[in-house]
Write an enzyme that holds these catalytic residues in place. Structure first.
Site: not given
Ligand SMILES: Cc1cc2nc3c(=O)[nH]c(=O)nc-3n(C[C@H](O)[C@H](O)[C@H](O)COP(=O)(O)OP(=O)(O)OC[C@H]3O[C@@H](n4cnc5c(N)ncnc54)[C@H](O)[C@@H]3O)c2cc1C
Length: 294
Positions: A161, A210, A281
């Site tokens: 990510r 998320s 995130e």
């Protein structure tokens, strides 16, 4: 020069549906228009914020002091080539997947439940089911006010990510390397993956995906927050999803401040009960960093 709009609420450009007005918004349709818009931002001393589908973004409630860029036209188009697909940075994953399936090109099925764009996928190195952008990306066209350059994944620093794409750099296009696969097989895999998603995540609610990255170790962020008893926990109009604790839902007129307050509480509890510092995130736009945990 592409038109500049003022006061467009970020709430309209993000999937969670919160966020104050953008100082300026431009919707370039070609690399030339994009270069012009980036030059305008540089000359005006404005920061640049590219918004794809805003599906991993939380914008502050006050004015976001930046030139927001939404890539449209040629910069959101998708084409099939010998090796796979070429797509504008603003092309949605849904359209890319449909084009790939119809052309009998497999390998992008993992993105079926990731509601973003090609550019957002590169920048976040988005992924699911054990695959991510680094598995399919051949190269990306990165544009700045100064110039443009095709870069390969190694130069993009893709990790979990994360990418090394810096603010002010715009992913204007991508090439995906895909493999031959019968459309019926692709359709069956996608149906299976979507069914799995619907059973475990709040796919029909307004969220930004998320909230936190999964920390090192065996327990994911969602399970950790669930064990902290946070499922369904609510602040103002924002709620930790009763279905998956690593999602925040805009349950009822949430503000950005409500979402941030939930994040602060979730981090505090995970730190207290597991000794873990959760790292966000979701990308913050016009928001200060979360407080340091001691
Ligand atoms: C229901 C739901 C499920 C999700 N599931 C997943 C999942 O399984 N896996 C996963 O990884 N993510 C998931 N996400 C998060 C999100 O969809 C991905 O991170 C996606 O790749 C973000 O794409 P975007 O175009 O919406 O980017 P945005 O959210 O608009 O932006 C994210 C970041 O990328 C930058 N950016 C976007 N486009 C460009 C561009 N062209 N050039 C330069 N910078 C750019 C933005 O400035 C920002 O920093 C989910 C989100 C939702 C709402």
């Amino acid at each position: 020069m592409t038109a500049i709009e003022h006061g467009v609420p970020l709430a309209k450009l993000t999937t969670i549906g919160v966020g104050g007005p953008a100082r300026a918004v431009a919707r370039p349709r070609s690399v030339a228009e994009l270069r012009e818009a980036l030059g305008f931002a540089r000359d005006e001393g404005l920061g640049v914020l590219v918004v794809g589908l805003g599906s991993n973004m939380l914008a502050g409630d006050a004015e976001v002091d930046a030139l927001v860029l939404r890539l449209e036209g040629e910069l959101a188009a998708v084409g099939v080539v010998e090796a796979g697909l070429v797509a504008g940075g603003g092309a949605t994953n849904a359209v890319c997947l449909h084009r790939a399936r119809d052309a009998g090109l497999g390998g992008f099925e993992f993105a079926c439940a990731i509601p973003g764009t090609a550019g957002g996928g590169v920048v976040m190195n988005a992924g699911a089911y054990g695959r991510d952008w680094s598995d399919v990306l051949l190269r990306a066209l990165v544009v700045t006010a100064e110039g443009e350059q095709w870069v390969v994944p190694d130069e993009l620093g893709l990790a979990y990510r994360h990418s090394a794409v810096a603010p002010g750099e715009v992913v204007a296009g991508v090439e995906y390397r895909l493999d031959r696969r019968p459309p019926a097989e692709i359709r069956a895999t996608v149906a299976e993956l979507i069914a799995q998603r619907k059973a475990t995540q709040p796919t029909n609610k307004r969220t930004f995906g998320s909230v936190f990255k999964n920390p090192a170790g065996d327990i994911g962020a969602g399970r950790m927050l669930e064990l902290c008893g946070l499922k369904g926990h609510r602040i103002g109009g924002a709620m930790i999803s009763p279905m998956h604790a690593n999602f925040i839902e805009n349950a009822d007129g949430a503000t950005s401040a409500d979402c941030v307050a939930l994040m602060v509480e979730a981090r505090r509890r995970a730190h207290e009960e597991f000794g873990v510092v959760l790292e966000r995130e979701v990308v913050f736009a016009g928001l200060p960093e979360l407080p340091v945990l001691t």
